[in-house]
Write a protein that holds these residues in place. Sequence first.
Motif, PDB file in Angstrom:
ATOM      1  N   LYS A   1      10.683  -1.782   5.000  1.00  0.00           N
ATOM      2  CA  LYS A   1      10.052  -0.843   3.705  1.00  0.00           C
ATOM      3  C   LYS A   1       8.404  -0.665   3.840  1.00  0.00           C
ATOM      4  O   LYS A   1       8.109   0.034   3.047  1.00  0.00           O
TER       5      LYS A   1
ATOM      6  N   ASN B   1       7.480   1.698   1.025  1.00  0.00           N
ATOM      7  CA  ASN B   1       8.091   2.831   1.061  1.00  0.00           C
ATOM      8  C   ASN B   1       9.265   2.699  -0.049  1.00  0.00           C
ATOM      9  O   ASN B   1      10.541   2.562   0.366  1.00  0.00           O
ATOM     10  N   MET B   2       9.208   2.591  -1.166  1.00  0.00           N
ATOM     11  CA  MET B   2      10.134   2.575  -2.285  1.00  0.00           C
ATOM     12  C   MET B   2       9.540   2.892  -3.817  1.00  0.00           C
ATOM     13  O   MET B   2       8.138   3.096  -3.737  1.00  0.00           O
ATOM     14  N   SER B   3      10.297   2.891  -4.598  1.00  0.00           N
ATOM     15  CA  SER B   3       9.621   3.326  -6.033  1.00  0.00           C
ATOM     16  C   SER B   3       9.172   2.264  -6.603  1.00  0.00           C
ATOM     17  O   SER B   3       9.509   1.070  -6.355  1.00  0.00           O
TER      18      SER B   3
ATOM     19  N   LEU C   1       5.092   0.477   4.953  1.00  0.00           N
ATOM     20  CA  LEU C   1       4.257   1.751   5.549  1.00  0.00           C
ATOM     21  C   LEU C   1       3.172   1.320   6.616  1.00  0.00           C
ATOM     22  O   LEU C   1       2.437   0.296   6.354  1.00  0.00           O
TER      23      LEU C   1
ATOM     24  N   VAL D   1      -2.584   5.869   4.138  1.00  0.00           N
ATOM     25  CA  VAL D   1      -1.973   6.513   3.006  1.00  0.00           C
ATOM     26  C   VAL D   1      -3.121   6.929   1.979  1.00  0.00           C
ATOM     27  O   VAL D   1      -4.127   6.660   2.103  1.00  0.00           O
TER      28      VAL D   1
ATOM     29  N   SER E   1       1.080  10.057  -1.412  1.00  0.00           N
ATOM     30  CA  SER E   1       1.707  10.197   0.184  1.00  0.00           C
ATOM     31  C   SER E   1       3.176   9.883  -0.105  1.00  0.00           C
ATOM     32  O   SER E   1       3.947   9.923   1.044  1.00  0.00           O
ATOM     33  N   GLY E   2       3.528   9.182  -1.161  1.00  0.00           N
ATOM     34  CA  GLY E   2       4.838   8.711  -1.242  1.00  0.00           C
ATOM     35  C   GLY E   2       4.819   7.064  -1.222  1.00  0.00           C
ATOM     36  O   GLY E   2       3.971   6.484  -0.321  1.00  0.00           O
ATOM     37  N   GLY E   3       5.755   6.259  -2.063  1.00  0.00           N
ATOM     38  CA  GLY E   3       5.748   4.942  -1.882  1.00  0.00           C
ATOM     39  C   GLY E   3       4.812   4.379  -2.999  1.00  0.00           C
ATOM     40  O   GLY E   3       4.270   4.989  -3.931  1.00  0.00           O
TER      41      GLY E   3
END
Length: 74
Positions: free
Chosen positions: A56, A8-10, A58, A62, A33-35
């Motif tokens: 961090k 869960n990060m860029s 997930l 996903v 879904s993000g991440g």
Amino acid sequence: MSRVLLLNMSATTATTECAKLGVGISAIEALTSGGVRLVTMSVDDAEKARKKFNSKLLKGEVMRTRHRPTRPLW
């Protein structure tokens, strides 16, 4: 043990943090879904990253982006 981490990060942050740890990255992709989905170069690198990014990670399913076309190009 898997080399894949769902974080869960860029992608930029993940790349920077892995460089600081000395973790080799084989592949990285943004998740719809993000991440990011991060594949390390070795299982040992994956373990190092899991310890560092424990908060961090997930959990669960996903959504990934489709990379291949839905029909043949010819």
